[in-house]
Design a protein around this motif. Structure first.
Motif, PDB file in Angstrom:
ATOM      1  N   TRP A 220       0.814  -1.311  -0.036  1.00 21.85           N
ATOM      2  CA  TRP A 220       0.133  -0.037  -0.014  1.00 21.85           C
ATOM      3  C   TRP A 220       0.861   1.252   0.022  1.00 21.85           C
ATOM      4  N   GLY A 221       1.824   1.360   0.726  1.00 23.16           N
ATOM      5  CA  GLY A 221       2.718   2.199   0.857  1.00 23.16           C
ATOM      6  C   GLY A 221       3.496   2.641  -0.513  1.00 23.16           C
ATOM      7  N   PHE A 222       3.835   1.582  -1.273  1.00 24.54           N
ATOM      8  CA  PHE A 222       4.422   1.588  -2.635  1.00 24.54           C
ATOM      9  C   PHE A 222       3.275   2.350  -3.613  1.00 24.54           C
ATOM     10  N   MET A 223       2.123   1.867  -3.486  1.00 26.16           N
ATOM     11  CA  MET A 223       1.047   2.303  -4.272  1.00 26.16           C
ATOM     12  C   MET A 223       0.759   3.681  -3.973  1.00 26.16           C
ATOM     13  N   SER A 224       0.905   4.095  -2.873  1.00 26.51           N
ATOM     14  CA  SER A 224       0.755   5.742  -2.367  1.00 26.51           C
ATOM     15  C   SER A 224       1.678   6.519  -3.095  1.00 26.51           C
ATOM     16  N   ARG A 225       3.143   6.091  -3.056  1.00 26.51           N
ATOM     17  CA  ARG A 225       4.162   6.781  -3.797  1.00 26.51           C
ATOM     18  C   ARG A 225       3.778   7.022  -5.214  1.00 26.51           C
ATOM     19  N   VAL A 226       3.414   5.775  -5.800  1.00 26.82           N
ATOM     20  CA  VAL A 226       3.250   5.850  -7.450  1.00 26.82           C
ATOM     21  C   VAL A 226       1.882   6.656  -7.749  1.00 26.82           C
ATOM     22  N   ALA A 227       0.917   6.637  -6.739  1.00 26.73           N
ATOM     23  CA  ALA A 227      -0.193   7.515  -7.152  1.00 26.73           C
ATOM     24  C   ALA A 227      -0.013   8.779  -7.017  1.00 26.73           C
ATOM     25  N   LEU A 228       0.989   9.266  -6.232  1.00 27.28           N
ATOM     26  CA  LEU A 228       1.362  10.689  -6.020  1.00 27.28           C
ATOM     27  C   LEU A 228       2.114  11.093  -7.488  1.00 27.28           C
ATOM     28  N   MET A 229       2.943  10.321  -7.898  1.00 25.42           N
ATOM     29  CA  MET A 229       3.627  10.383  -8.950  1.00 25.42           C
ATOM     30  C   MET A 229       2.732  10.439 -10.191  1.00 25.42           C
ATOM     31  N   ALA A 230       2.019   9.562 -10.254  1.00 21.75           N
ATOM     32  CA  ALA A 230       0.629   9.663 -11.328  1.00 21.75           C
ATOM     33  C   ALA A 230      -0.042  10.847 -11.498  1.00 21.75           C
ATOM     34  N   GLU A 231      -0.488  11.315 -10.508  1.00 22.94           N
ATOM     35  CA  GLU A 231      -1.176  12.698 -10.253  1.00 22.94           C
ATOM     36  C   GLU A 231      -0.093  13.629 -10.822  1.00 22.94           C
ATOM     37  N   ARG A 232       1.034  13.838 -10.538  1.00 24.01           N
ATOM     38  CA  ARG A 232       1.801  14.887 -11.121  1.00 24.01           C
ATOM     39  C   ARG A 232       1.972  14.751 -12.476  1.00 24.01           C
ATOM     40  N   LEU A 233       2.043  13.635 -13.062  1.00 22.79           N
ATOM     41  CA  LEU A 233       2.261  13.419 -14.534  1.00 22.79           C
ATOM     42  C   LEU A 233       0.901  13.312 -15.329  1.00 22.79           C
ATOM     43  N   ASP A 234      -0.157  13.286 -14.416  1.00 22.03           N
ATOM     44  CA  ASP A 234      -1.694  13.316 -15.217  1.00 22.03           C
ATOM     45  C   ASP A 234      -1.738  12.064 -15.959  1.00 22.03           C
TER      46      ASP A 234
ATOM     47  N   GLU B 291       6.160   8.558 -23.875  1.00 21.05           N
ATOM     48  CA  GLU B 291       7.111   8.972 -23.070  1.00 21.05           C
ATOM     49  C   GLU B 291       6.937   8.680 -21.566  1.00 21.05           C
ATOM     50  N   ARG B 292       5.507   9.124 -21.415  1.00 23.44           N
ATOM     51  CA  ARG B 292       4.899   9.170 -19.882  1.00 23.44           C
ATOM     52  C   ARG B 292       4.899   7.945 -19.472  1.00 23.44           C
ATOM     53  N   ASP B 293       4.580   6.773 -20.157  1.00 30.12           N
ATOM     54  CA  ASP B 293       4.648   5.345 -19.617  1.00 30.12           C
ATOM     55  C   ASP B 293       6.146   5.117 -19.151  1.00 30.12           C
ATOM     56  N   MET B 294       6.970   5.627 -20.212  1.00 20.76           N
ATOM     57  CA  MET B 294       8.555   5.099 -19.715  1.00 20.76           C
ATOM     58  C   MET B 294       8.766   6.223 -18.374  1.00 20.76           C
ATOM     59  N   ILE B 295       8.606   7.264 -18.292  1.00 21.33           N
ATOM     60  CA  ILE B 295       8.767   8.076 -17.225  1.00 21.33           C
ATOM     61  C   ILE B 295       8.247   7.393 -15.844  1.00 21.33           C
ATOM     62  N   LEU B 296       7.010   6.953 -16.162  1.00 19.10           N
ATOM     63  CA  LEU B 296       6.159   6.462 -14.712  1.00 19.10           C
ATOM     64  C   LEU B 296       6.869   5.032 -14.446  1.00 19.10           C
ATOM     65  N   ALA B 297       7.433   4.301 -15.497  1.00 15.07           N
ATOM     66  CA  ALA B 297       8.026   3.097 -15.222  1.00 15.07           C
ATOM     67  C   ALA B 297       9.335   3.343 -14.556  1.00 15.07           C
ATOM     68  N   ARG B 298      10.025   4.073 -14.911  1.00 16.29           N
ATOM     69  CA  ARG B 298      11.410   4.288 -14.597  1.00 16.29           C
ATOM     70  C   ARG B 298      11.079   4.710 -12.787  1.00 16.29           C
ATOM     71  N   PHE B 299      10.182   5.786 -12.367  1.00 16.48           N
ATOM     72  CA  PHE B 299       9.753   6.004 -11.118  1.00 16.48           C
ATOM     73  C   PHE B 299       9.306   4.811 -10.456  1.00 16.48           C
ATOM     74  N   ILE B 300       8.464   3.926 -10.942  1.00 18.08           N
ATOM     75  CA  ILE B 300       7.914   2.869 -10.192  1.00 18.08           C
ATOM     76  C   ILE B 300       9.033   2.065  -9.957  1.00 18.08           C
ATOM     77  N   SER B 301       9.927   1.842 -11.009  1.00 24.14           N
ATOM     78  CA  SER B 301      11.269   0.455 -10.354  1.00 24.14           C
ATOM     79  C   SER B 301      12.002   1.226  -9.381  1.00 24.14           C
ATOM     80  N   ASP B 302      12.329   2.640  -9.729  1.00 23.46           N
ATOM     81  CA  ASP B 302      13.211   3.304  -8.756  1.00 23.46           C
ATOM     82  C   ASP B 302      12.514   3.263  -7.252  1.00 23.46           C
ATOM     83  N   ALA B 303      11.124   3.076  -7.202  1.00 21.76           N
ATOM     84  CA  ALA B 303      10.145   3.257  -5.718  1.00 21.76           C
ATOM     85  C   ALA B 303      10.437   1.932  -5.252  1.00 21.76           C
ATOM     86  N   THR B 304      10.979   0.725  -5.852  1.00 25.27           N
ATOM     87  CA  THR B 304      11.087  -0.413  -4.969  1.00 25.27           C
ATOM     88  C   THR B 304      12.493  -0.402  -4.492  1.00 25.27           C
ATOM     89  N   ARG B 305      13.234   0.445  -4.970  1.00 25.26           N
ATOM     90  CA  ARG B 305      14.554   0.101  -4.595  1.00 25.26           C
ATOM     91  C   ARG B 305      14.929   0.636  -3.148  1.00 25.26           C
TER      92      ARG B 305
END
Length: 96
Positions: free
Chosen positions: A42-56, A82-96
């Motif tokens: 859930w914490g991971f999903m919250s971090r991703v959700a905040l970035m997804a909102e920033r990226l719309d 490119e939005r998908d790639m930006i979000l995928a990079r963020f998501i991958s980094d969020a798990t490290r």
């Protein structure tokens, strides 16, 4: 509207993204994540959700206890952008 990436650009981006796999027609990429428990997922999903909102730009995802399955695609472009790639990079980094 956002411009759809070429197959070559998608392939180049995926080479730098561990664990992300294209779907059969390369219009989306997916990855599954496992966490120690529901709270960590859930914490991971919250971090991703905040970035997804920033990226719309919002993922298609599913959460079952400690597992999160994510698929990225830009529906109005009919594939990956490119939005998908930006979000995928963020998501991958969020798990490290």
């Amino acid at each position: 509207m956002t411009k759809r990436l070429t197959a070559a650009v998608v392939e180049q981006n995926l080479a730098a993204l561990d664990g992300w796999e294209p779907n059969a027609d390369a219009t989306a990429i997916s990855r599954s994540f496992r966490f120690r428990d529901f709270n960590a997922a859930w914490g991971f999903m919250s971090r991703v959700a905040l970035m997804a909102e920033r990226l719309d730009h919002h993922p298609d995802w599913q959460n079952v206890y400690n597992r999160v399955d994510i698929t990225l695609s830009t529906h109005d472009a009919g594939g990956l952008t490119e939005r998908d790639m930006i979000l995928a990079r963020f998501i991958s980094d969020a798990t490290r």
